[in-house]
Scaffold this active site. Structure first.
Site, short mmCIF file in Angstrom:
data_model
loop_
_atom_site.label_atom_id
_atom_site.label_comp_id
_atom_site.label_asym_id
_atom_site.label_seq_id
_atom_site.Cartn_x
_atom_site.Cartn_y
_atom_site.Cartn_z
N LYS A 11 -6.98 -10.35 5.23
CA LYS A 11 -6.13 -9.72 6.25
C LYS A 11 -6.96 -9.07 7.37
O LYS A 11 -8.18 -8.90 7.23
CB LYS A 11 -5.22 -8.70 5.56
CG LYS A 11 -4.21 -9.36 4.60
CD LYS A 11 -3.22 -8.34 4.04
CE LYS A 11 -2.20 -9.00 3.12
NZ LYS A 11 -1.20 -8.02 2.59
N TYR A 51 6.48 -13.91 5.83
CA TYR A 51 6.97 -12.78 5.00
C TYR A 51 8.49 -12.67 5.01
O TYR A 51 9.03 -11.59 4.80
CB TYR A 51 6.35 -11.47 5.48
CG TYR A 51 4.93 -11.24 4.98
CD1 TYR A 51 4.66 -11.11 3.61
CD2 TYR A 51 3.86 -11.11 5.86
CE1 TYR A 51 3.37 -10.88 3.15
CE2 TYR A 51 2.56 -10.88 5.39
CZ TYR A 51 2.33 -10.76 4.03
OH TYR A 51 1.06 -10.51 3.58
N ASN A 114 -3.94 -3.74 3.06
CA ASN A 114 -4.49 -3.87 1.72
C ASN A 114 -5.41 -5.09 1.53
O ASN A 114 -5.60 -5.58 0.43
CB ASN A 114 -3.37 -3.83 0.67
CG ASN A 114 -2.35 -4.93 0.87
OD1 ASN A 114 -2.54 -5.80 1.71
ND2 ASN A 114 -1.28 -4.89 0.11
N HIS A 117 -4.14 -11.15 0.62
CA HIS A 117 -2.84 -11.66 0.14
C HIS A 117 -3.09 -12.75 -0.89
O HIS A 117 -4.07 -13.51 -0.77
CB HIS A 117 -2.04 -12.28 1.30
CG HIS A 117 -0.86 -13.09 0.82
ND1 HIS A 117 0.35 -12.50 0.54
CD2 HIS A 117 -0.74 -14.41 0.50
CE1 HIS A 117 1.18 -13.46 0.08
NE2 HIS A 117 0.54 -14.61 0.06
N GLU A 128 3.73 -21.36 0.64
CA GLU A 128 2.75 -20.69 1.50
C GLU A 128 1.61 -21.63 1.90
O GLU A 128 1.11 -21.56 3.02
CB GLU A 128 2.22 -19.45 0.77
CG GLU A 128 3.29 -18.38 0.61
CD GLU A 128 2.83 -17.18 -0.21
OE1 GLU A 128 1.66 -17.15 -0.65
OE2 GLU A 128 3.65 -16.25 -0.39
P1 DAT Z 1 1.78 -8.39 -2.45
O1 DAT Z 1 1.03 -8.50 -1.15
O2 DAT Z 1 0.97 -7.66 -3.50
O3 DAT Z 1 2.31 -9.70 -2.95
P2 DAT Z 1 4.49 -7.73 -1.65
O4 DAT Z 1 4.75 -9.20 -1.60
O5 DAT Z 1 5.45 -6.88 -2.42
O6 DAT Z 1 3.02 -7.42 -2.19
O7 DAT Z 1 4.46 -7.15 -0.17
C1 DAT Z 1 3.83 -7.85 0.87
C2 DAT Z 1 3.03 -6.88 1.69
O8 DAT Z 1 3.91 -5.92 2.30
C3 DAT Z 1 2.03 -6.03 0.90
O9 DAT Z 1 0.80 -6.70 0.70
C4 DAT Z 1 1.89 -4.83 1.78
C5 DAT Z 1 3.28 -4.65 2.34
N1 DAT Z 1 4.06 -3.71 1.50
C6 DAT Z 1 4.65 -3.97 0.33
N2 DAT Z 1 5.26 -2.89 -0.18
C7 DAT Z 1 5.03 -1.90 0.73
C8 DAT Z 1 5.38 -0.53 0.80
N3 DAT Z 1 6.12 0.05 -0.16
N4 DAT Z 1 4.95 0.18 1.87
C9 DAT Z 1 4.23 -0.40 2.85
N5 DAT Z 1 3.86 -1.70 2.84
C10 DAT Z 1 4.26 -2.44 1.80
MG MG Z 2 3.79 -10.90 -2.24
#
Ligand code: DAT
Ligand code: MG
Length: 142
Positions: A11, A51, A114, A117, A128
């Site tokens: 990222k 997303y 973070n 991905h 994806e």
């Molecule tokens: P991951 O990336 O671990 O698969 P996800 O698919 O639930 O997690 O979410 C996609 C991204 O969205 C994640 O990497 C960071 C952001 N995100 C998820 N939950 C969040 C939250 N509670 N607050 C802020 N950003 C969040």
């Molecule tokens: Mg995810």
């Protein structure tokens, strides 16, 4: 053998930290093969499509703004049980829950920024990977 492919993204915050090679090295040491790779600067439309499952959530706009804030590396990793094994190496979405030694523990700045991905299932990996790569851009070892 359960050879899988998974979609990985380095990222914008990790690209800015100049740790692309460092992350790739950790992945190669963990026996992932990088079978497709490119650097791109996502448009808002591309990021929103990627997303789409999170549309409408409170963090969606912050996520899209971050993901379009600079270039990313998109890549396909191939290995035995690649999908779950890469999720383990990435660590939990929320930095505060990520285990020591994971990529997110080491390189995430906060829950949004973070660092990496990874696809979360066989179905999402297929979607994806196809979102970013044509079949002739993927160099499988199998
Ligand atoms: P991951 O990336 O671990 O698969 P996800 O698919 O639930 O997690 O979410 C996609 C991204 O969205 C994640 O990497 C960071 C952001 N995100 C998820 N939950 C969040 C939250 N509670 N607050 C802020 N950003 C969040
Ligand atoms: Mg995810």
């Amino acid at each position: 053998m359960n050879i899988e492919q998974t979609l990985s993204i380095i990222k914008p915050n990790a690209v800015k930290k100049n740790i692309i090679g460092f992350i790739e090295s950790r992945l190669e040491q963990a026996r992932f093969n990088i079978v497709a790779i490119k650097m791109i600067h996502l448009t808002r439309e591309q990021a929103e499509g990627f997303y789409a499952e999170h549309e409408g959530k409170a963090f969606f706009d912050r996520l899209i703004t971050f993901m379009t804030s600079g270039p990313v590396v998109v890549q396909v990793l191939e290995a035995e049980n690649a999908i779950s094994r890469y999720r383990e190496i990435m660590g939990a979405t929320d930095l505060s829950k990520a285990l020591a030694g994971t990529l997110r523990y080491d390189f995430a700045d906060n829950v949004t920024e973070n660092a990496v991905h990874g696809s979360d299932s066989v179905e999402s990996a297929e979607r994806e990977i196809a979102y970013f790569f044509a079949n002739n851009e993927i160099f499988s070892n199998y």
